[in-house]
Design an enzyme around this catalytic site. Sequence first.
Site, PDB file in Angstrom:
ATOM      1  N   ASP A 266       1.087  -1.130  -0.031  1.00 46.71           N
ATOM      2  CA  ASP A 266      -0.271   0.661   0.160  1.00 46.71           C
ATOM      3  C   ASP A 266       0.737   1.294   0.074  1.00 46.71           C
ATOM      4  OD1 ASP A 266      -2.414   1.238   0.228  1.00 46.71           O
ATOM      5  OD2 ASP A 266      -3.407   1.114   1.529  1.00 46.71           O
TER       6      ASP A 266
HETATM    7  C1  BGC Z   1      -4.996   3.454   0.286  1.00 43.52           C
HETATM    8  C2  BGC Z   1      -5.203   2.283  -1.012  1.00 43.52           C
HETATM    9  C3  BGC Z   1      -4.887   2.938  -2.553  1.00 43.52           C
HETATM   10  C4  BGC Z   1      -3.611   3.334  -2.821  1.00 43.52           C
HETATM   11  C5  BGC Z   1      -2.768   4.077  -3.859  1.00 43.52           C
HETATM   12  C6  BGC Z   1      -3.629   3.833   0.312  1.00 43.52           C
HETATM   13  O1  BGC Z   1      -3.019   5.346   0.517  1.00 43.52           O
HETATM   14  O2  BGC Z   1      -4.536   2.206   1.870  1.00 43.52           O
HETATM   15  O3  BGC Z   1      -6.215   1.495  -0.859  1.00 43.52           O
HETATM   16  O4  BGC Z   1      -4.921   1.096  -3.356  1.00 43.52           O
HETATM   17  O5  BGC Z   1      -3.541   4.698  -1.909  1.00 43.52           O
HETATM   18  O6  BGC Z   1      -4.233   5.255  -3.773  1.00 43.52           O
END
Ligand code: BGC
Length: 718
Positions: A266
């Site tokens: 993530d």
């Molecule tokens: C979130 C994810 C997301 C990623 C990319 C993160 O902060 O937890 O769900 O896919 O950002 O945008």
Amino acid sequence: MNQNQLTSLLEQMTTEEKVGQLIQLATPFLKGASDGGQITGPMVGMGITEEVVQNTGSVLGASGAKEIKNIQETHLKDNRLGIPLLFMSDIVHGYKTIFPVPLAVGCSWDLDLAERSAEIAAIEAAVSGIHVTFAPMVDLVRDPRWGRVMESTGEDPYLNSEFARAFVRGFQGDFENDNQRVASCVKHFAAYGAAEGGRDYNTVDMSEWQLRENYLPAYKAALDEGCEMVMTAFNILNGVPSTGNKTLMRDLLRKEWDFDGVLISDWGAVKELIPHGVAEGEKEAARKALEAGVDIEMMTECYVNHVQQLIEEGSLDESLVDEAVLRILKLKQKLGLFENPFRGADEQLENELILSKEHRESARELAAKSAVLLKNEQVLPLDPSQKIALIGPFADNHDILGPWSWLGSKDDTITLDKGIQSYASEVKIAEGSGVETSSNIQLDLALKAAEESDVIVLALGESSDMSGEAGCRADIRLPQVQLELIQELKELNKPIVTVLFNGRPLDLHGVIHETDALLEAWYPGTEGGQAVADLLYGTSNPSGRLAMSFPHSVGQVPVYYNHYNTGRPKNAPDAQERFVSQYLDSPNGPLFPFGYGLSYTTFTYDEVTISSQELKEGETLTITTRITNSGEKAGEEVVQLYVRDTTGEVVRPMKELKNFERISLQPGEEKEVTFDLKEEDLRYYHSNLEYKSDRGQFEVFVGPHSKQKSSVSFQLIK
Ligand code: BGC
């Protein structure tokens, strides 16, 4: 490119080029982007050189055919081996045609429409040049304080798994041969939904038994459906951050589940191994994440700054890097990028398809099916001749798309006032209050409008930044100003219909008794205002059913239907008055249970019949009931099948959803619904984590929600 060609490409790559494939950068880093070169904020300190950018494997958050083609074209000139970029984005509940948030979609119990919504999102994204979507999010959720419950399809492992499959089918379709679909990335692995206290990024600690019983099935279902990628979670799981968790990723995901797709961290989660306190610095974070199986590091620089050195020192096996690179190249190959690096990106199709009439109609249909009617004291549906006072901060508010609708536009959104005006002969609109603040002027205008009306439609809720990522709340009531607004309006003794726009099950104190009807519309998306008006005026009949329980109060949280009995259940015939599992000041159960929702018609269930009192392995039981639309309007009912295993080797939930069917009935029409049940459906994890069933007695419940009482039973014979 075939496997051999991919391997030979890998052989030509320098270590730096390999490491480049393992990093994902945001659009501003890329040359050819309209905002390219504008490195701001935390990006400045990342130490990303021009060379790193040239070797980068993937890009986060770009959109638009022209933009993506430009970036790709420039990159292909700069990249020594001409390896195309992968474009990934969060296309969660729509690209520009925004569908209801996933929790709302969960409440539709409509897998076909859910699949279609993902397909439409994929089509719009693919013609805009995107290759991978960071969806579905399938984290099981039981705590409405957590802002991200709106991204999930709720509290039940079976329902979540069915939706996980539907979304993956919709996003991916036959993406290897169809340029108008995208690869899908299931997230957040694992158990992110169980963050302690419902606070984002917080600790998760649970037994492996609980994990396997409830939290893992939806991720597995997505992968069984062919989902190409997995994203790690921010949380620790049993002491080890998910993003550095070998047991989770190497042992479970790769070995046990045989997943050989791409695993991405993530956002920044590799570097977060440092504040988690399991890595001394970036170098150790990089080693731990790679060893645990993370192929792509999203948005931080640990891999790019340290992996080469780790290999040279001999403290990281280069074969781990090779494996990761090969998986990424393979995904590029599956997407056809080596042959056509621009893939589906097409400006003309963008114009034709995005926000097309057909896409908007699907969004309207799904929004209508996702809303849940929680109360109706004979005020709904409304009559077009009634004079309406439309009051509240969501009366004409565009903020009804919900989090993760970054490409959705205000101008394309149908607000509630627009929807209501398409039906009502007379509407007066007044805010009455803002979402969180208010003024006397606003209130006076609202009271005046209300006095002149036959019915008050009160549009309340949470602004979208009150839920979603980092949108956690310790008090899940509506903001005080909105509660005060209801009190003021109540004094007028006019019928009040409340519509809620929000992202979580709320504590409805101060709302539910004060209002004559209550429609939970969630964040309904682009066509939201129209879909809600369709429901209020009875053009659509409410048919959404809760995918997550509504608690009486936050003090009960977590409250979910598939709980265990305890040794001192409150409602046992021989229960004592005091020494039972209960609160002194609140019921145990929710205000509105999982599966609950009203309609403008009534459905009558005949007695449930079962094909046999016994079930043997290899056989199938059929459970049948007849449902009649005993009211005066056509409507849809979600018939739900629950099972209780009365005695297990470990405790079993009071009820477990095993199947459901959405049926449509004209007034007076009846339909027989039959469910099959097999021994496989009765398996569960034993204390030694073996997954199997046991002989013994099972109860079966068929009905309109999880509080259904009447049942039949059978014995599983072994
Ligand atoms: C979130 C994810 C997301 C990623 C990319 C993160 O902060 O937890 O769900 O896919 O950002 O945008």
